[in-house]
Scaffold this active site. Structure first.
Site, PDB file in Angstrom:
ATOM      1  N   GLU A 291      30.814  33.326  34.841  1.00 59.97           N
ATOM      2  CA  GLU A 291      30.588  34.528  34.028  1.00 59.97           C
ATOM      3  C   GLU A 291      30.021  34.199  32.650  1.00 59.97           C
ATOM      4  O   GLU A 291      29.327  35.013  32.055  1.00 59.97           O
ATOM      5  CB  GLU A 291      31.920  35.267  33.831  1.00 59.97           C
ATOM      6  N   HIS A 312      36.911  17.148  54.258  1.00 60.48           N
ATOM      7  CA  HIS A 312      36.795  17.443  55.692  1.00 60.48           C
ATOM      8  C   HIS A 312      36.149  18.797  55.924  1.00 60.48           C
ATOM      9  O   HIS A 312      36.303  19.396  56.984  1.00 60.48           O
ATOM     10  CB  HIS A 312      38.189  17.375  56.323  1.00 60.48           C
ATOM     11  N   LYS A 427      31.329  47.602  36.963  1.00 59.26           N
ATOM     12  CA  LYS A 427      32.445  48.493  36.603  1.00 59.26           C
ATOM     13  C   LYS A 427      31.923  49.924  36.418  1.00 59.26           C
ATOM     14  O   LYS A 427      32.548  50.889  36.861  1.00 59.26           O
ATOM     15  CB  LYS A 427      33.100  48.038  35.299  1.00 59.26           C
TER      16      LYS A 427
HETATM   17  O1  PA5 Z   1      36.025  37.778  31.346  1.00 60.04           O
HETATM   18  C1  PA5 Z   1      36.030  39.002  31.374  1.00 60.04           C
HETATM   19  O2  PA5 Z   1      35.963  39.674  30.332  1.00 60.04           O
HETATM   20  C2  PA5 Z   1      36.193  39.802  32.662  1.00 60.04           C
HETATM   21  O3  PA5 Z   1      35.928  39.107  33.810  1.00 60.04           O
HETATM   22  C3  PA5 Z   1      37.599  40.400  32.705  1.00 60.04           C
HETATM   23  O4  PA5 Z   1      38.571  39.370  32.704  1.00 60.04           O
HETATM   24  C4  PA5 Z   1      37.841  41.306  33.908  1.00 60.04           C
HETATM   25  O5  PA5 Z   1      36.739  42.124  34.166  1.00 60.04           O
HETATM   26  C5  PA5 Z   1      39.067  42.189  33.666  1.00 60.04           C
HETATM   27  O6  PA5 Z   1      38.857  42.992  32.530  1.00 60.04           O
HETATM   28  P1  PA5 Z   1      40.046  43.683  31.740  1.00 60.04           P
HETATM   29  O7  PA5 Z   1      40.963  42.638  31.218  1.00 60.04           O
HETATM   30  O8  PA5 Z   1      39.379  44.448  30.637  1.00 60.04           O
HETATM   31  O9  PA5 Z   1      40.749  44.592  32.693  1.00 60.04           O
END
Ligand code: PA5
Length: 466
Positions: A291, A312, A427
């Site tokens: 990410e 494996h 989202k």
């Molecule tokens: O790294 C990030 O910001 C995202 O991947 C969030 O961890 C994930 O989308 C969850 O978001 P939130 O904590 O706002 O519910």
């Protein structure tokens, strides 16, 4: 003095073995780019800019989180509701620092069982609630935005179950909310119901939040040494921030080598620890790396692996498939628990005598070296990351090391490692398709794109014979 962490990089550099490896000369020519990336991180952090609050988490005072953790420790079960950065870090900490099969043995330690409610899965949620006694169960709801659909749906389900069983007031007493206190629907809910809240600072992104209450609260409740975790991260932070020379700073080298291999078409990173306790570290790292770096057509795809299992399963591909990966082997030098492989007098087993009376840990270490050797023989670049032991201090250091190396790699790749526009896009489509007010245009767009899926379909008819 034992090192907090070591990075062995010889097999990621060009040599007669690693074809197309980066040369040390090239690495040494990178510092201006790296220094710029490190400088950018420092400046953003000084200016309190979005996304860099994690740099300060190792210096935070754990008193409150530990106090709340102690109060949760008296429950029989703890359910954390969250997803991505609000769940993976907890799973990573618990599997690394608590004994395996935790839910079966935690009563011996007088600590609660632990459940994660992250994916959207009705059967999982229903079964989880069959396993717990609502009166003896606490909820932790963690969401930075306080609006992620998966987390909110899971929360609505668990909250209803709890409220129905114990009443609103008691349910609120059994629930802790962790969210960005500046702006979040969950914050309003907590205020309205009187639930305890802990802050996830707005400058800390989800995937960098494991050393905030998001990761630390359940850790404290289950008996993990939170101060030691922060102390290890602090030691690592001090070393990495101060060391500006390429030669002494493993995070710079990690970022530099990733970049140089990326330029040579190695745009994947296979992350391979060898202890079961670190399997979830791969999952946590995959989110952090994927990410943070996957932007603007650039990035490096994380591959989650675990030795010896993936020897494996994947090693054939790694050694003889396309040369498009950098390999990171994570080694833990000393593990206390060890089995001496029993000797057998059975005649049919006599050819296994090479294993008799050998240490099982030694076998695993040998397997890891064998994998490294097979990769090197195939000319594949290998980085070997080593920590002396898997305890709270060294795990804290390892977490911070990879956070820092990821952020630096983002700088070198010239992407912002602290945002996630692609995740937000998904989202928004979900909100739109679920008819959340204000997101109608996203719904229309998503319907248009998804219609493409069924423009052409091939079906195999079911014979209905079985
Ligand atoms: O790294 C990030 O910001 C995202 O991947 C969030 O961890 C994930 O989308 C969850 O978001 P939130 O904590 O706002 O519910």
């Amino acid at each position: 003095m034992k090192p907090l962490l070591q990075l062995h990089l010889g097999a990621a550099l060009g040599s007669h073995l690693v074809s197309g490896g980066a040369t040390f000369q090239e690495l040494q020519n990178l510092p201006s780019r790296l220094r710029q990336a490190a400088q950018q991180i420092k400046e953003r952090s000084r200016d309190g800019l979005q996304g860099t609050g994690w740099l300060l988490l190792p210096y935070s005072d754990p008193t409150e989180v530990m106090k709340v953790g102690r109060s949760l420790a008296s429950f029989d079960a703890l359910i954390q509701i969250g997803i991505g950065g609000s769940a993976l870090g907890n799973q990573m900490l618990h599997s690394a620092l608590l004994p395996p099969y935790w839910n079966e043995i935690c009563h011996e330690k007088g600590r609660p069982r632990f459940y994660i409610s992250d994916n959207v899965d009705s059967l999982e949620n229903m079964t989880m609630w069959k396993c717990v006694d609502p009166k003896r169960t606490a909820l932790i709801v963690a969401s930075k935005s306080g609006s992620t659909a998966e987390t909110m749906a899971n929360f609505l389900f668990s909250w209803e179950r709890l409220e129905r069983a114990v009443g609103k007031e008691e349910a609120a007493r059994q629930t802790v909310v962790i969210t960005d206190l500046k702006e979040s629907l969950l914050k309003d809910f907590a205020l309205e119901q009187g639930c305890l809240t802990l802050e996830l600072p707005s400058t800390v992104g989800g995937r960098y939040s494991v050393l905030s209450p998001v990761g630390l609260l359940s850790a404290a409740a289950l008996g993990i040494d939170v101060p030691a975790l922060l102390c290890g991260a602090r030691e690592m932070a001090q070393s990495l921030v101060d060391l500006e020379g390429m030669e002494q700073n493993p995070a710079w080298v990690f970022a530099g080598l990733t970049w140089l291999h990326y330029l040579r078409g190695r745009n994947m990173i296979a992350f391979i620890p060898y202890l079961d306790g670190l399997a979830m570290f791969s999952d946590w790292f995959a989110q952090l790396w994927g990410e943070s770096l996957g932007k603007a057509g650039r990035g490096s795809t994380p591959i989650k692996a675990l030795g010896t299992i993936d020897q494996h399963s994947q090693l054939q591909l790694y050694t003889e498939g396309p040369d498009d990966k950098l390999y990171v082997l994570v080694h833990v030098k000393h593990v206390d628990e060890d089995i001496t492989i029993p000797l057998s007098k059975d005649k049919s087993l006599s050819s296994l005598s090479y294993l008799f009376n050998q240490s099982m840990n030694r076998l695993r270490d040998v397997e890891q070296l064998s994998t490294a050797s097979a990769l090197i023989k195939a000319g594949r670049p290998v980085l070997w990351v080593e920590i002396p032991k898997l305890d709270a201090k060294h795990l804290g250091g390892l977490i911070y090391f990879f956070e820092f190396a990821t952020a630096l790699t983002g700088g070198v790749m010239d992407v912002n490692p602290f945002d996630q526009p692609g995740v937000e896009q998904g989202k928004h489509y979900t909100y739109g398709l679920m008819e959340r007010p204000g997101y109608q245009s996203f719904a229309e767009e998503a319907r248009g794109f998804s219609a493409l899926l069924s423009q052409r379909t091939i079906a195999i008819p079911s014979q209905e014979k079985c």
